[in-house]
Scaffold this active site. Structure first.
Site, PDB file in Angstrom:
ATOM      1  N   GLY A 127       0.787  -1.228   0.000  1.00 21.86           N
ATOM      2  CA  GLY A 127       0.000   0.000   0.000  1.00 21.86           C
ATOM      3  C   GLY A 127       0.817   1.275   0.000  1.00 21.86           C
ATOM      4  O   GLY A 127       0.263   2.356   0.217  1.00 21.86           O
ATOM      5  N   GLU A 148       4.927  -6.161   2.012  1.00 19.69           N
ATOM      6  CA  GLU A 148       4.644  -6.798   0.709  1.00 19.69           C
ATOM      7  C   GLU A 148       4.089  -5.778  -0.278  1.00 19.69           C
ATOM      8  O   GLU A 148       2.931  -5.826  -0.653  1.00 19.69           O
ATOM      9  CB  GLU A 148       3.689  -7.987   0.882  1.00 19.69           C
ATOM     10  CG  GLU A 148       2.497  -7.680   1.762  1.00 19.69           C
ATOM     11  CD  GLU A 148       1.552  -8.865   1.961  1.00 19.69           C
ATOM     12  OE1 GLU A 148       2.036 -10.003   2.007  1.00 19.69           O
ATOM     13  OE2 GLU A 148       0.349  -8.610   2.073  1.00 19.69           O
ATOM     14  N   GLY A 161       3.458  -3.843  -3.854  1.00 18.72           N
ATOM     15  CA  GLY A 161       3.307  -4.174  -5.266  1.00 18.72           C
ATOM     16  C   GLY A 161       3.564  -2.925  -6.092  1.00 18.72           C
ATOM     17  O   GLY A 161       4.639  -2.719  -6.663  1.00 18.72           O
ATOM     18  N   ARG A 162       2.572  -2.029  -6.080  1.00 17.78           N
ATOM     19  CA  ARG A 162       2.594  -0.838  -6.917  1.00 17.78           C
ATOM     20  C   ARG A 162       3.891  -0.036  -6.810  1.00 17.78           C
ATOM     21  O   ARG A 162       4.506   0.316  -7.820  1.00 17.78           O
ATOM     22  CB  ARG A 162       1.413   0.064  -6.528  1.00 17.78           C
ATOM     23  CG  ARG A 162       1.143   1.197  -7.503  1.00 17.78           C
ATOM     24  CD  ARG A 162       0.049   2.134  -6.976  1.00 17.78           C
ATOM     25  NE  ARG A 162      -1.183   1.440  -6.644  1.00 17.78           N
ATOM     26  CZ  ARG A 162      -2.174   1.193  -7.501  1.00 17.78           C
ATOM     27  NH1 ARG A 162      -2.070   1.607  -8.746  1.00 17.78           N
ATOM     28  NH2 ARG A 162      -3.249   0.551  -7.117  1.00 17.78           N
ATOM     29  N   CYS A 182     -14.762   2.391 -28.585  1.00 21.76           N
ATOM     30  CA  CYS A 182     -16.013   3.105 -28.819  1.00 21.76           C
ATOM     31  C   CYS A 182     -16.775   3.229 -27.502  1.00 21.76           C
ATOM     32  O   CYS A 182     -17.885   2.708 -27.361  1.00 21.76           O
ATOM     33  CB  CYS A 182     -16.844   2.357 -29.853  1.00 21.76           C
ATOM     34  SG  CYS A 182     -15.896   1.942 -31.313  1.00 21.76           S
ATOM     35  N   TYR A 189      -0.453  -2.730 -12.032  1.00 19.70           N
ATOM     36  CA  TYR A 189      -1.906  -2.632 -12.211  1.00 19.70           C
ATOM     37  C   TYR A 189      -2.218  -1.966 -13.554  1.00 19.70           C
ATOM     38  O   TYR A 189      -3.009  -1.030 -13.619  1.00 19.70           O
ATOM     39  CB  TYR A 189      -2.545  -1.863 -11.053  1.00 19.70           C
ATOM     40  CG  TYR A 189      -2.217  -2.461  -9.710  1.00 19.70           C
ATOM     41  CD1 TYR A 189      -2.844  -3.631  -9.289  1.00 19.70           C
ATOM     42  CD2 TYR A 189      -1.267  -1.888  -8.879  1.00 19.70           C
ATOM     43  CE1 TYR A 189      -2.537  -4.206  -8.065  1.00 19.70           C
ATOM     44  CE2 TYR A 189      -0.954  -2.454  -7.653  1.00 19.70           C
ATOM     45  CZ  TYR A 189      -1.594  -3.599  -7.247  1.00 19.70           C
ATOM     46  OH  TYR A 189      -1.281  -4.160  -6.035  1.00 19.70           O
TER      47      TYR A 189
END
Ligand SMILES: *Cc1c(COP(=O)(O)O)cnc(C)c1O
Length: 368
Positions: free
Chosen positions: A212, A246, A248-249, A319, A347
């Site tokens: 986070g 842990e 991620g981003r 579209c 992500y």
């Protein structure tokens, strides 16, 4: 945003082969090394769902103590890419087949899940995932701090503690929490302190305080303060305890670029739109999060076919009015220019709806 020279050079060589993703593995290597240094004795697991690309996993492997996975697919993928990696299996709604996987740690999400695990009578080392009633203001996503499907409140944890003595094979190793995402170091340290206090009441020696760490899509150059976070965690850790994070981003977002080319610049009811090849079916991040994806324009196009310095909305080929990368940002852009979207390493591709409208898939390129 600022486009690194080597990404620019590759973009220019790929002009006729866009859209494409470019991953700067050398930049990822440098970044991961710095994060590893800042974390000191705190263990680092990479949250694979942020980006499971094998080249990224291999680049991260020397710096990661393990990998956080959330499905049988991610477990199989890691086994094929990095057969010896330590895996921690998390995620709500694990099937029996997933609970039966032989992994280093299982993050238990509920008393029901623990009952099924105990019923299997196979060895398992578990962390109990807690969701504590703590304020998570300022977070971009909240997985805890109130009623959510993630983890357990203290009553659920007590129920688990009552179940554990029934098994000698399922061993309690500690506590896991992943309460919110998009937080800065001081807020995350505050949460870590609360989780640690809770874990100590359980005499749990291992504490995973989750991911986070904030990535700013608005100010891409403003990085998460890993130094402060690492020092803070070191201060919080008591002798004999294992602390783990842990992310991620904040590990992989920066190394990824999604490169596209301007097909059309048009004015409709007074507003200017730049239409690029590809779209949010390749990079859903701005649509999912509702932000402007940071970008850089390479003036490879034909002068006089676009606009100079006006607010421009950058859209893809789909579209649907939702296919928007950035809204009304001041831009100089011409037909044929390359548009490079940054922070596309996490992500991004894997959360996107690739088959919608059946446009060709992008190429994938790696800078080593
Ligand atoms: C998604 C997730 C992470 C990673 O979160 P980031 O915001 O990408 O750092 C870590 N732990 C769990 C349990 C997750 O679900």
């Amino acid at each position: 945003m600022i486009l690194p020279d080597r990404v620019r050079e590759r973009a220019e060589r790929l002009t006729e082969a866009l859209p494409a993703y470019v991953y700067d593995l050398a930049a990822l290597d440098r970044h991961a090394a710095a994060v590893r240094r800042a974390l000191g004795d705190t263990e680092l697991y990479y949250a694979v769902k942020a980006n499971p690309d094998p080249a990224l996993l291999r680049t991260l492997a020397p710096y990661a103590d393990g990998f956080e996975v959330s499905s049988i697919g991610e477990v199989r993928h890691l086994r094929s890419v990095l057969p010896d990696a330590r895996l921690a299996l998390g995620g709500p709604g694990k099937t029996d087949a997933e609970l039966a996987l032989d992994v280093h740690r299982v993050h238990v999400e509920s008393p029901g899940e623990l009952r099924r695990l105990i019923g299997m009578d196979a060895p398992a080392d578990v962390l109990l995932r807690v969701n504590l009633a703590v304020p998570v203001e300022g977070a971009s996503l909240a997985m805890g701090g109130g009623a959510t499907p993630f983890g357990m409140d203290p009553a659920g944890v007590r129920e688990c503690l009552g179940l554990l003595p029934a098994s000698t094979r399922v061993r309690l190793r500690g506590v896991h929490a992943h309460l919110a995402s998009g937080l800065r170091a001081p807020e995350l340290l505050g949460l870590a302190e609360t989780v640690l206090a809770f874990a100590r009441e359980l005499a749990a020696g291992e504490v995973d305080v989750g991911g986070g760490m904030a990535v700013s899509y608005h100010e891409p150059e403003r990085l998460f303060d890993w130094e402060t976070y690492g020092r803070g965690l070191a201060r919080l850790r008591a002798p004999g305890e294992t602390l783990r994070v842990e992310p991620g981003r904040a590990l992989t977002a920066y190394c990824g670029w999604y490169l596209t080319r301007v097909i059309d610049v048009k004015r409709v009811h007074g507003e200017v739109f730049a239409v690029v090849t590809g779209g949010t079916h390749h990079l859903r991040t701005p649509a999912a999060k509702g932000h402007d994806q940071p970008l850089a324009v390479l003036p490879t196009g034909r002068a006089g076919t676009g606009t100079t310095g006006e607010p421009v909305t950058v859209v893809g080929q789909l579209c649907t009015p939702k296919d928007v990368f950035a809204r009304e940002i001041p831009l100089s852009v011409n037909v044929g220019d390359i548009v490079a979207f940054g922070l596309a390493g996490a992500y991004a591709w894997t959360i996107s709806h690739h088959d919608f409208l059946m446009h060709p898939r992008p190429g994938f390129h790696y800078l080593t």
